[in-house]
Design a protein around this motif. Structure first.
Motif, PDB file in Angstrom:
ATOM      1  N   PHE A  72       5.835  -0.377   7.726  1.00  0.00           N
ATOM      2  CA  PHE A  72       6.006   0.853   6.952  1.00  0.00           C
ATOM      3  C   PHE A  72       7.468   1.131   6.665  1.00  0.00           C
ATOM      4  O   PHE A  72       8.342   0.864   7.482  1.00  0.00           O
ATOM      5  CB  PHE A  72       5.445   2.041   7.740  1.00  0.00           C
ATOM      6  N   GLY A  73       7.710   1.713   5.500  1.00  0.00           N
ATOM      7  CA  GLY A  73       9.026   2.237   5.183  1.00  0.00           C
ATOM      8  C   GLY A  73       9.209   3.598   5.828  1.00  0.00           C
ATOM      9  O   GLY A  73       8.312   4.115   6.493  1.00  0.00           O
ATOM     10  N   LYS A  74      10.390   4.210   5.629  1.00  0.00           N
ATOM     11  CA  LYS A  74      10.705   5.465   6.292  1.00  0.00           C
ATOM     12  C   LYS A  74      10.003   6.662   5.675  1.00  0.00           C
ATOM     13  O   LYS A  74       9.805   7.664   6.318  1.00  0.00           O
ATOM     14  CB  LYS A  74      12.217   5.694   6.289  1.00  0.00           C
ATOM     15  N   LEU A  86       0.941  -4.515   8.892  1.00  0.00           N
ATOM     16  CA  LEU A  86       1.583  -3.572   7.980  1.00  0.00           C
ATOM     17  C   LEU A  86       2.943  -3.168   8.525  1.00  0.00           C
ATOM     18  O   LEU A  86       3.063  -2.795   9.689  1.00  0.00           O
ATOM     19  CB  LEU A  86       0.732  -2.322   7.829  1.00  0.00           C
ATOM     20  N   PHE A  92      -4.787   6.451   2.767  1.00  0.00           N
ATOM     21  CA  PHE A  92      -4.624   5.439   1.723  1.00  0.00           C
ATOM     22  C   PHE A  92      -4.635   6.093   0.346  1.00  0.00           C
ATOM     23  O   PHE A  92      -5.480   6.942   0.050  1.00  0.00           O
ATOM     24  CB  PHE A  92      -5.772   4.435   1.839  1.00  0.00           C
ATOM     25  N   GLY A 103      -2.922  12.029  10.042  1.00  0.00           N
ATOM     26  CA  GLY A 103      -2.643  10.614   9.926  1.00  0.00           C
ATOM     27  C   GLY A 103      -2.459  10.200   8.477  1.00  0.00           C
ATOM     28  O   GLY A 103      -2.829  10.926   7.556  1.00  0.00           O
ATOM     29  N   PRO A 104      -1.871   9.030   8.229  1.00  0.00           N
ATOM     30  CA  PRO A 104      -1.677   8.553   6.856  1.00  0.00           C
ATOM     31  C   PRO A 104      -3.008   8.314   6.152  1.00  0.00           C
ATOM     32  O   PRO A 104      -3.970   7.851   6.773  1.00  0.00           O
ATOM     33  CB  PRO A 104      -0.927   7.235   7.049  1.00  0.00           C
ATOM     34  N   PHE A 136       4.533   7.131   2.198  1.00  0.00           N
ATOM     35  CA  PHE A 136       5.055   5.898   2.777  1.00  0.00           C
ATOM     36  C   PHE A 136       4.569   4.701   1.976  1.00  0.00           C
ATOM     37  O   PHE A 136       3.393   4.624   1.618  1.00  0.00           O
ATOM     38  CB  PHE A 136       4.546   5.702   4.203  1.00  0.00           C
ATOM     39  N   ILE A 191       0.843  -1.187   0.000  1.00  0.00           N
ATOM     40  CA  ILE A 191       0.000   0.000   0.000  1.00  0.00           C
ATOM     41  C   ILE A 191       0.881   1.240   0.000  1.00  0.00           C
ATOM     42  O   ILE A 191       1.943   1.260   0.637  1.00  0.00           O
ATOM     43  CB  ILE A 191      -0.907   0.048   1.257  1.00  0.00           C
ATOM     44  N   GLN A 242       0.876  11.220   3.765  1.00  0.00           N
ATOM     45  CA  GLN A 242       0.701  11.842   5.069  1.00  0.00           C
ATOM     46  C   GLN A 242       1.022  13.324   4.999  1.00  0.00           C
ATOM     47  O   GLN A 242       2.169  13.711   4.785  1.00  0.00           O
ATOM     48  CB  GLN A 242       1.573  11.164   6.129  1.00  0.00           C
ATOM     49  N   TYR A 276       0.739   5.192   1.174  1.00  0.00           N
ATOM     50  CA  TYR A 276       0.012   6.157   1.987  1.00  0.00           C
ATOM     51  C   TYR A 276       0.599   7.548   1.783  1.00  0.00           C
ATOM     52  O   TYR A 276       1.802   7.703   1.593  1.00  0.00           O
ATOM     53  CB  TYR A 276       0.123   5.804   3.475  1.00  0.00           C
TER      54      TYR A 276
END
Lengths: 110, 110
Positions: free
Chosen positions: B100-102, B98, B46, B43-44, B89, B34, B38, B36
């Motif tokens: 998450f990447g940085k 999930l 979709f 908040g993130p 992200f 996914i 932000q 996202y």
């Protein structure tokens, strides 16, 4: 539509204090999550729940506790606040793979 | 005293140009991905998702590409607009959690 609601939005805690971050969702989702996001970083999973009465540790559970007595609510408890817990906390819920996030709770521990 | 901050990778594009944001994931067993968005203080949200049995998926102005051979995911935004400025992200999941990447910060120059 309320979606995922978190309270409080901002909070300052002293070292050693305890507090509870509240999270509620009105979408009847089984899955709920708590993430923390440190500056410039992605989200890290603290705890999650696959349904009422069931909780599991995520990537960074130390210093936190959760409970899931109802489908709607998933509070996150900090028992002895430490400066390392200064972060933004996001609650989320999902019924499948798409996760819906709350607006976040900014917590500072001094 | 001197402070040290964490810096997100930043992509700066001209309004109207196409943006490509890249992400490397780590778990070869991940079966769902996914993206996202932000925005500051929120908040993130979709954007788009893709399953591991696909290599491309298109949405409105966005396209996600998945290369499982090299464990690489990309998000393409067509005709980038100022409202696209945010941190993006990628997230991978297997068995429901999930990761998450940085994140990458996208800045759109008018």
């Amino acid at each position: 539509n309320a979606g995922v609601t978190q309270t409080p939005k901002f909070r300052i805690l002293k070292i050693g204090q305890s507090m509870t971050l509240q999270c509620a969702q009105d979408m009847n989702h089984n899955y709920m999550y708590w993430y923390r996001q440190d500056p410039g970083m992605g989200l890290k999973l603290i705890y999650y729940s696959v349904g009422a009465g069931i909780t599991d540790k995520g990537e960074v559970p130390n210093g936190y506790n959760v409970s899931r007595s109802t489908t709607e609510d998933f509070p996150l408890r900090l028992e002895l606040a430490a400066p390392s817990q200064t972060s933004v906390y996001f609650c989320a819920s999902s019924s499948g793979n798409t996760i819906y996030f709350g607006e976040g709770s900014w917590l500072t521990v001094v | 005293g001197e402070s040290v901050g964490l810096h997100l990778p930043t992509l700066s594009v001209q309004e109207g140009d196409n943006s490509i944001i890249n992400c490397a994931y780590s778990n070869s067993a991940s079966d769902y991905f996914i993206w996202y968005k932000q925005e500051s203080g929120k908040g993130p949200q979709f954007i788009i998702d893709i399953r591991s049995n696909m290599d491309k998926r298109q949405g409105q102005r966005v396209t996600v590409l998945l290369n499982k051979t090299v464990k690489h995911l990309s998000l393409q935004i067509a005709a980038t607009q100022p409202g696209d400025s945010a941190v993006y992200f990628c997230a991978e999941t297997s068995q429901g959690n999930l990761i998450f990447g940085k994140g990458t910060k996208l800045s759109v120059k008018p």
